[in-house]
Design an enzyme around this catalytic site. Structure first.
Site, PDB file in Angstrom:
ATOM      1  N   SER A  63       8.386   4.193  -0.062  1.00  0.00           N
ATOM      2  CA  SER A  63       7.301   3.471  -0.719  1.00  0.00           C
ATOM      3  C   SER A  63       7.324   3.692  -2.229  1.00  0.00           C
ATOM      4  CB  SER A  63       5.959   3.941  -0.140  1.00  0.00           C
ATOM      5  OG  SER A  63       4.915   3.192  -0.688  1.00  0.00           O
ATOM      6  N   SER A 100       0.876  -1.169   0.000  1.00  0.00           N
ATOM      7  CA  SER A 100       0.000   0.000   0.000  1.00  0.00           C
ATOM      8  C   SER A 100       0.913   1.218   0.000  1.00  0.00           C
ATOM      9  CB  SER A 100      -0.901  -0.016   1.239  1.00  0.00           C
ATOM     10  OG  SER A 100      -1.908   0.968   1.098  1.00  0.00           O
ATOM     11  N   GLU A 101       0.706   2.114  -0.969  1.00  0.00           N
ATOM     12  CA  GLU A 101       1.741   3.130  -1.219  1.00  0.00           C
ATOM     13  C   GLU A 101       1.830   4.201  -0.129  1.00  0.00           C
ATOM     14  OE1 GLU A 101      -0.873   2.609  -3.250  1.00  0.00           O
ATOM     15  OE2 GLU A 101      -1.694   4.488  -4.011  1.00  0.00           O
ATOM     16  N   ASN A 102       0.896   4.177   0.827  1.00  0.00           N
ATOM     17  CA  ASN A 102       1.056   5.082   1.966  1.00  0.00           C
ATOM     18  C   ASN A 102       2.076   4.563   2.981  1.00  0.00           C
ATOM     19  OD1 ASN A 102      -1.006   3.115   2.396  1.00  0.00           O
ATOM     20  ND2 ASN A 102      -1.629   4.159   4.258  1.00  0.00           N
ATOM     21  N   GLY A 103       2.669   3.375   2.709  1.00  0.00           N
ATOM     22  CA  GLY A 103       3.797   2.976   3.541  1.00  0.00           C
ATOM     23  C   GLY A 103       3.703   1.627   4.216  1.00  0.00           C
TER      24      GLY A 103
END
Lengths: 232, 218, 232, 218
Positions: free
Chosen positions: D88, D46-49
């Protein structure tokens, strides 16, 4: 997905002659001792090694130099090694010296998919020769490019079977940066634990960057400069 | 009497301020850590990835995973933090380190510094020096005023390959304290018993002497 | 060195009208709730806010939008906010939309002293307009520059009195990047501990980047999209 | 019968391989997580980390500090790891994510994608989409074959502002599975009972049909 291999020999078995390697560590601190021993045993040759230092005569990358496995070193500082000096002066060995922060950032850039970045280190020196110089906000910077390494070989303190890594103290140094930067990344660890045992908030290298991992053994962790105080 | 290396370090320590983050190079700069005034909070950065460097360990307590940029075994102080080499030079480049102290082979009157390479001799590398001098907001050089042959190391322009340009702010030598100004080396203090004339004679670069020059109080 | 301040009001008291602020968080997760409340109370105006999102109508940066304190938002995604939309359409508010990875990396570049870097995000789109495009290894990249912010305001889980910070789970997001990037960095934390209590190997933001720190209170931690499964 | 959204997700899940790191966009792509074959180790980014995203939490166990890029409350699986947004997108840009699945408003026959902006409508932003499409080594688009007006979303060239160029590798729509090749959209499979003629009629871009086209096995 099985990243765990049995030994250093297994981990490095497909590293061919002429490969470009990154090797983690600062001086003799945090170096991949097991993989270096396996590379010596396998007699891989003609290597280009990107590593901050080149070991000492009888430890670290020095062991590979002694066997003449290294064609070129890319480092920031290569003192403390007589055999290194001999090979360099005789022309057997090529050396490219790079400012330490530039070396670190060129690793990080590779791991972050940034092909190039600007840094002030080396402006006005021979390091700038042939490089693009650009002024931002009144200051000159050099354009430096990301490294391109076939294999990164790093040493961590703890790792899990998914390849998540944690480093200890200043043994972190270049290891997490190189771990991100290899096309294939090999990690040797002092403790290999099941997934879920490492704190997800405190992992330095996410497993996505790591392709092979194994539990190393017989760590010597040689000290280069033993400096102490007396008690009272 | 020229200053000893310890006294050079002692004088440089007087440039420290509470709350400073400081990077100390190898050699004389390392000694500065011994003279941080009691009660002053100064955090030492080691560019191999540490903020909060402490003194050498007690005998038998050396930790091979805990070294400084000179590869010496060290300890940490409470509040220390470890990070990788990219972040370490990141904070240096971003100007977060308040003061950098390093040695030099030559400094020129416009602040250029040479401290990494002597043509014809084995070159060990620049390590982190080029990053430090290109980025630090305040650089003090600790050095001998002259080389072993008695030749000045404070020059109109450096003869050795440069480490960085127009970056040195201050020099503390065994003979004097000098600011590097747009007009040249400005003499601020002289070692006890060392005359302005001697400093003039041993400074090849342009030397600015204005008014009385006090002795360095050690 | 005393970085500890008593309150959010103290921490933000010198933020002037017209300042450029970075505000950490992703959606409503990991946002500096206390500082936002203090900025609203202080009625600072004409702000440029660099933040991945713009909050919702009645929480986060939305609270500042409601009071018309924001002149310009620099974000990657600004949905979920009716007042925002109204101000944008009426021309009261300027918005600059930036790819999320570019936003993150422009923060990091500032904290790492890299004035510019190359990234592929936005090549061939309107984001590329007016930007330098350069090909590396057969692929096109845009030159993007580091942010320049007066203040960075971040929220951490734990912090010590030297300003060392640790974030929790995905509340990390942009916070450590912005913490590095502000000329003045203000951190609010859920727990403020004495130096020496945080594990030196597990600190996300070294205190050197943090200028002011305080223990926040009354964290609401509002959930934007509550998604759940039923038990059995 | 056109595929349902669930069936589109189910078909995409068959592209997964053991050991894949996968980023799933908002909407249909999120549903793919429900169809990962048992025993297959697929790690969701998930690209928020976060690496190692798990299912939604049980009621009452929501953690406001633990969300995905769609801002939904989630859980983690063992071996998960948190990181900042720069790392990320760093791993995304460096090609470490094996597969990205996202939605689209339009895809062109050369692989351009438009999915973030409709002129004249409120623009919410591209979020991480531009980074993902510019960097991912393998992009599958999950989409309806036509828009609500019945117009094809598979076009000779996109009419909407682009998110990225020449990046889409495969499309799974409600009507068909297609590869994006240098010659255009290559029809691989058709939804059960949907004719090649219908797909031809609803594909405005160049469609390549070679030999028999099998039905999608769901």
């Amino acid at each position: 997905m099985n990243k765990v291999v049995a030994s250093a020999e297994q981990a490095i078995k497909d590293i061919p002659d002429g490969a470009v390697l990154m090797l983690g560590g600062f001086g003799l601190c945090g170096i991949p001792e097991n993989c270096i021993a396996a590379l010596v045993k396998k007699k891989v040759s003609n290597l280009t090694c990107i590593s901050n230092n080149a070991g000492v005569d009888d430890f670290g990358i020095g062991l590979m130099l002694k066997e003449k496995q290294v064609k070129k070193m890319i480092s920031s500082y290569v003192g403390e090694n007589a055999e290194f000096e001999r090979q360099l002066l005789s022309g057997e060995l090529q050396v490219e010296l790079i400012p330490q922060g530039t070396l670190a950032t060129r690793c990080m850039a590779a791991g972050y998919g940034m092909p190039a970045f600007f840094t002030p280190a080396g402006v006005g020196t021979e390091v700038a020769e042939g490089k693009e110089i650009r002024n931002f906000n009144g200051k000159d910077y050099l354009l430096e490019i990301a490294f391109d390494a076939d294999f990164a070989i790093v040493k961590a303190w703890k790792g899990d079977t998914d390849g998540n890594l944690v480093y200890k103290e200043t043994a972190r140094n270049f290891n997490p940066l190189m771990a991100m930067a290899g096309k294939i990344t090999i990690a040797e660890v002092e403790e290999l634990v099941p997934v879920g045992e490492l704190d997800p908030d405190a992992i330095h290298t996410p497993g996505i960057y790591v392709h092979r991992i194994f539990k190393g053994s017989h760590y010597e962790k040689r000290i280069e400069q033993r400096t102490v105080r007396k008690k009272n | 009497m020229a200053l000893t290396k310890e006294q050079i370090a002692q004088r440089i320590a007087r440039e420290l301020k509470d709350g400073y983050y400081v990077n100390l190079g190898i050699g004389i700069p390392t000694l500065v850590a011994n003279y941080i005034p009691a009660g002053m909070n100064v955090v030492l950065q080691s560019e191999n990835g540490l903020l909060g460097m402490g003194p050498f360990p007690f005998e038998g307590e050396e930790d091979p995973d805990l070294i400084n940029a000179g590869k010496q075994t060290i300890t940490t102080v409470p509040g220390s933090v470890f990070f990788d080499s990219a972040m370490s030079f990141g904070m240096i480049r971003a100007g977060k380190v308040d003061l950098t102290v390093l040695g030099a082979m030559e400094v020129s009157e416009n602040g250029d510094i040479a401290n990494w390479k002597i043509p014809g001799k084995m070159v060990k590398g620049m390590g982190g020096a080029m990053d430090l001098v290109a980025s630090a907001k305040n650089i003090i050089v600790a050095m001998m005023h002259t080389n072993p042959k008695g030749e000045s190391k404070l020059l109109p322009s450096c003869s050795l390959p440069l480490t960085g340009t127009r970056c040195v702010k201050k020099i503390v030598s065994d003979l004097a304290v000098l600011d590097v100004t747009s007009g040249g080396f400005k003499l601020l203090e002289r070692a006890p018993g060392v005359s302005v004339e001697e400093i003039k004679a041993k400074t090849a670069g342009k030397l600015i002497v204005e008014g009385d020059i006090p002795e360095i109080g050690i």
